[in-house]
Design a protein around this motif. Sequence first.
Motif, PDB file in Angstrom:
ATOM      1  N   VAL A 241       6.365  -2.851  -2.800  1.00  0.00           N
ATOM      2  CA  VAL A 241       5.914  -1.896  -3.806  1.00  0.00           C
ATOM      3  C   VAL A 241       5.781  -2.609  -5.152  1.00  0.00           C
ATOM      4  O   VAL A 241       6.740  -3.212  -5.634  1.00  0.00           O
ATOM      5  CB  VAL A 241       6.914  -0.716  -3.947  1.00  0.00           C
ATOM      6  CG1 VAL A 241       6.322   0.371  -4.837  1.00  0.00           C
ATOM      7  CG2 VAL A 241       7.292  -0.154  -2.587  1.00  0.00           C
ATOM      8  N   GLY A 242       4.586  -2.549  -5.728  1.00  0.00           N
ATOM      9  CA  GLY A 242       4.346  -3.184  -7.018  1.00  0.00           C
ATOM     10  C   GLY A 242       4.286  -2.178  -8.135  1.00  0.00           C
ATOM     11  O   GLY A 242       5.318  -1.714  -8.643  1.00  0.00           O
ATOM     12  N   ARG A 243       3.067  -1.790  -8.506  1.00  0.00           N
ATOM     13  CA  ARG A 243       2.876  -0.963  -9.698  1.00  0.00           C
ATOM     14  C   ARG A 243       3.642   0.357  -9.743  1.00  0.00           C
ATOM     15  O   ARG A 243       4.062   0.759 -10.839  1.00  0.00           O
ATOM     16  CB  ARG A 243       1.377  -0.761  -9.933  1.00  0.00           C
ATOM     17  CG  ARG A 243       0.723  -2.038 -10.437  1.00  0.00           C
ATOM     18  CD  ARG A 243      -0.769  -2.054 -10.205  1.00  0.00           C
ATOM     19  NE  ARG A 243      -1.074  -2.126  -8.780  1.00  0.00           N
ATOM     20  CZ  ARG A 243      -2.310  -2.097  -8.296  1.00  0.00           C
ATOM     21  NH1 ARG A 243      -3.342  -1.989  -9.106  1.00  0.00           N
ATOM     22  NH2 ARG A 243      -2.507  -2.171  -6.983  1.00  0.00           N
ATOM     23  N   PRO A 244       3.862   1.042  -8.610  1.00  0.00           N
ATOM     24  CA  PRO A 244       4.660   2.278  -8.737  1.00  0.00           C
ATOM     25  C   PRO A 244       6.051   2.013  -9.324  1.00  0.00           C
ATOM     26  O   PRO A 244       6.671   2.911  -9.881  1.00  0.00           O
ATOM     27  CB  PRO A 244       4.758   2.774  -7.286  1.00  0.00           C
ATOM     28  CG  PRO A 244       3.551   2.215  -6.620  1.00  0.00           C
ATOM     29  CD  PRO A 244       3.336   0.854  -7.253  1.00  0.00           C
TER      30      PRO A 244
ATOM     31  N   ARG B 292      -5.862   2.677   1.514  1.00  0.00           N
ATOM     32  CA  ARG B 292      -5.121   3.324   2.599  1.00  0.00           C
ATOM     33  C   ARG B 292      -3.637   3.280   2.237  1.00  0.00           C
ATOM     34  O   ARG B 292      -2.967   2.307   2.504  1.00  0.00           O
ATOM     35  CB  ARG B 292      -5.410   2.611   3.903  1.00  0.00           C
ATOM     36  CG  ARG B 292      -6.897   2.679   4.257  1.00  0.00           C
ATOM     37  CD  ARG B 292      -7.233   1.781   5.416  1.00  0.00           C
ATOM     38  NE  ARG B 292      -6.674   2.271   6.644  1.00  0.00           N
ATOM     39  CZ  ARG B 292      -6.258   1.478   7.624  1.00  0.00           C
ATOM     40  NH1 ARG B 292      -6.297   0.187   7.490  1.00  0.00           N
ATOM     41  NH2 ARG B 292      -5.800   1.989   8.742  1.00  0.00           N
ATOM     42  N   VAL B 293      -3.172   4.337   1.614  1.00  0.00           N
ATOM     43  CA  VAL B 293      -1.797   4.325   1.108  1.00  0.00           C
ATOM     44  C   VAL B 293      -0.922   5.299   1.874  1.00  0.00           C
ATOM     45  O   VAL B 293      -1.409   6.208   2.543  1.00  0.00           O
ATOM     46  CB  VAL B 293      -1.732   4.681  -0.397  1.00  0.00           C
ATOM     47  CG1 VAL B 293      -2.507   3.690  -1.221  1.00  0.00           C
ATOM     48  CG2 VAL B 293      -2.205   6.094  -0.647  1.00  0.00           C
ATOM     49  N   THR B 294       0.371   5.089   1.752  1.00  0.00           N
ATOM     50  CA  THR B 294       1.311   6.025   2.326  1.00  0.00           C
ATOM     51  C   THR B 294       2.559   6.085   1.449  1.00  0.00           C
ATOM     52  O   THR B 294       2.763   5.215   0.605  1.00  0.00           O
ATOM     53  CB  THR B 294       1.608   5.628   3.793  1.00  0.00           C
ATOM     54  OG1 THR B 294       2.143   6.740   4.452  1.00  0.00           O
ATOM     55  CG2 THR B 294       2.570   4.484   3.883  1.00  0.00           C
TER      56      THR B 294
ATOM     57  N   GLY C 133       0.833  -1.210   0.000  1.00  0.00           N
ATOM     58  CA  GLY C 133       0.000   0.000   0.000  1.00  0.00           C
ATOM     59  C   GLY C 133       0.860   1.248   0.000  1.00  0.00           C
ATOM     60  O   GLY C 133       0.566   2.227   0.676  1.00  0.00           O
ATOM     61  N   VAL C 134       1.952   1.217  -0.756  1.00  0.00           N
ATOM     62  CA  VAL C 134       2.881   2.351  -0.789  1.00  0.00           C
ATOM     63  C   VAL C 134       2.772   3.056  -2.143  1.00  0.00           C
ATOM     64  O   VAL C 134       2.744   2.406  -3.190  1.00  0.00           O
ATOM     65  CB  VAL C 134       4.325   1.854  -0.542  1.00  0.00           C
ATOM     66  CG1 VAL C 134       5.323   2.977  -0.714  1.00  0.00           C
ATOM     67  CG2 VAL C 134       4.431   1.238   0.849  1.00  0.00           C
ATOM     68  N   ARG C 135       2.682   4.351  -2.108  1.00  0.00           N
ATOM     69  CA  ARG C 135       2.585   5.158  -3.333  1.00  0.00           C
ATOM     70  C   ARG C 135       3.430   6.409  -3.188  1.00  0.00           C
ATOM     71  O   ARG C 135       3.555   6.949  -2.088  1.00  0.00           O
ATOM     72  CB  ARG C 135       1.117   5.587  -3.581  1.00  0.00           C
ATOM     73  CG  ARG C 135       0.185   4.422  -3.927  1.00  0.00           C
ATOM     74  CD  ARG C 135       0.550   3.815  -5.274  1.00  0.00           C
ATOM     75  NE  ARG C 135      -0.304   2.703  -5.668  1.00  0.00           N
ATOM     76  CZ  ARG C 135      -0.061   1.416  -5.426  1.00  0.00           C
ATOM     77  NH1 ARG C 135       1.017   1.062  -4.746  1.00  0.00           N
ATOM     78  NH2 ARG C 135      -0.872   0.482  -5.873  1.00  0.00           N
ATOM     79  N   PHE C 136       3.972   6.891  -4.315  1.00  0.00           N
ATOM     80  CA  PHE C 136       4.680   8.178  -4.278  1.00  0.00           C
ATOM     81  C   PHE C 136       3.650   9.282  -4.074  1.00  0.00           C
ATOM     82  O   PHE C 136       2.497   9.158  -4.506  1.00  0.00           O
ATOM     83  CB  PHE C 136       5.445   8.405  -5.584  1.00  0.00           C
ATOM     84  CG  PHE C 136       6.574   7.438  -5.786  1.00  0.00           C
ATOM     85  CD1 PHE C 136       7.610   7.358  -4.855  1.00  0.00           C
ATOM     86  CD2 PHE C 136       6.612   6.608  -6.898  1.00  0.00           C
ATOM     87  CE1 PHE C 136       8.665   6.464  -5.034  1.00  0.00           C
ATOM     88  CE2 PHE C 136       7.657   5.709  -7.091  1.00  0.00           C
ATOM     89  CZ  PHE C 136       8.678   5.638  -6.149  1.00  0.00           C
ATOM     90  N   ALA C 137       4.103  10.374  -3.456  1.00  0.00           N
ATOM     91  CA  ALA C 137       3.187  11.484  -3.171  1.00  0.00           C
ATOM     92  C   ALA C 137       2.539  12.008  -4.452  1.00  0.00           C
ATOM     93  O   ALA C 137       1.373  12.404  -4.454  1.00  0.00           O
ATOM     94  CB  ALA C 137       3.955  12.596  -2.466  1.00  0.00           C
TER      95      ALA C 137
ATOM     96  N   ARG D 252      14.174   5.569  -6.252  1.00  0.00           N
ATOM     97  CA  ARG D 252      13.475   6.618  -5.506  1.00  0.00           C
ATOM     98  C   ARG D 252      12.892   6.040  -4.211  1.00  0.00           C
ATOM     99  O   ARG D 252      12.981   6.663  -3.155  1.00  0.00           O
ATOM    100  CB  ARG D 252      12.370   7.213  -6.395  1.00  0.00           C
ATOM    101  CG  ARG D 252      11.642   8.344  -5.724  1.00  0.00           C
ATOM    102  CD  ARG D 252      10.639   9.000  -6.653  1.00  0.00           C
ATOM    103  NE  ARG D 252       9.795   9.930  -5.915  1.00  0.00           N
ATOM    104  CZ  ARG D 252       8.683  10.466  -6.396  1.00  0.00           C
ATOM    105  NH1 ARG D 252       8.297  10.183  -7.637  1.00  0.00           N
ATOM    106  NH2 ARG D 252       7.971  11.287  -5.655  1.00  0.00           N
ATOM    107  N   CYS D 253      12.322   4.834  -4.304  1.00  0.00           N
ATOM    108  CA  CYS D 253      11.807   4.167  -3.099  1.00  0.00           C
ATOM    109  C   CYS D 253      12.929   3.953  -2.092  1.00  0.00           C
ATOM    110  O   CYS D 253      12.769   4.218  -0.900  1.00  0.00           O
ATOM    111  CB  CYS D 253      11.227   2.789  -3.430  1.00  0.00           C
ATOM    112  SG  CYS D 253       9.627   2.850  -4.181  1.00  0.00           S
TER     113      CYS D 253
END
Length: 232
Positions: A209-212, A192-194, A179-183, A225-226
Amino acid sequence: MGKDVIVACDFAGKKEVLEFLDKFGGKKPFVKIGMELYYAEGPDIVREIKARGHKIFLDLKLHDIPNTVKKSMSVLSRLDVDMCNLHASGTVAMMEAAIEGLTREDGSRPMLIAVTQLTSTSEERMKSDLLINEPLDKVVMHYAKCAKVAGLDGVVCSPLEAEKVHEVCGNEFVTVTPGVRFADGDIGDQVRVTTPARAKEIGSDYIVVGRPITAAADPVAAYERCVSEFVD
Ligand code: C5P
């Protein structure tokens, strides 16, 4: 606890995943292999990616009677994966059997983490379909405690739950958080992402982290970047 970024390799087959990993050249990210790829390609895909030098989280979420889980875990342990998982709802007895099966003759074993309640399960559904009448976060913390009692290393949870899991189970108890996404990125179907930076502040030990990364125009840059937001 060494923090790391785990790349969810949610690809349909071997060709796609190897083409993706080739882009990283000499870099060897920690990768997650899930049910789709594993069921499509079998254990050979795990051996092949391992032989290329990657750490592997095999995300098969076992849930069965203790004896079956024990024997299956012993097979996964021989595949030499670094991390695998199961459903905490299989009971403490099932989780203890899993540890037994996973432990190799020399005493070493892959990390074992538990899924508490899937993030796709709402409190409403948990009540109506599973007849669990406690608040969702209480259930998640209880399952995390059971996983700890059984000797597991940690849980998969929302980054927003990671802080509380550490409060309840200690800082050594690992939190693996999807559930991790870039801002500035697209959230897709996650709710519910962060961001990687926020996940670091909250205390996640590993972000998945998948699709990002997999759907980025430049996956290697997205991975870097991650790492720079979360690890460095
Ligand atoms: O593409 P995305 O970054 O959403 O991928 C997240 C990965 O983490 C997927 O492999 C998904 O199945 C997995 N996952 C999740 N939420 C959970 C458990 C696993 O998104 N609660």
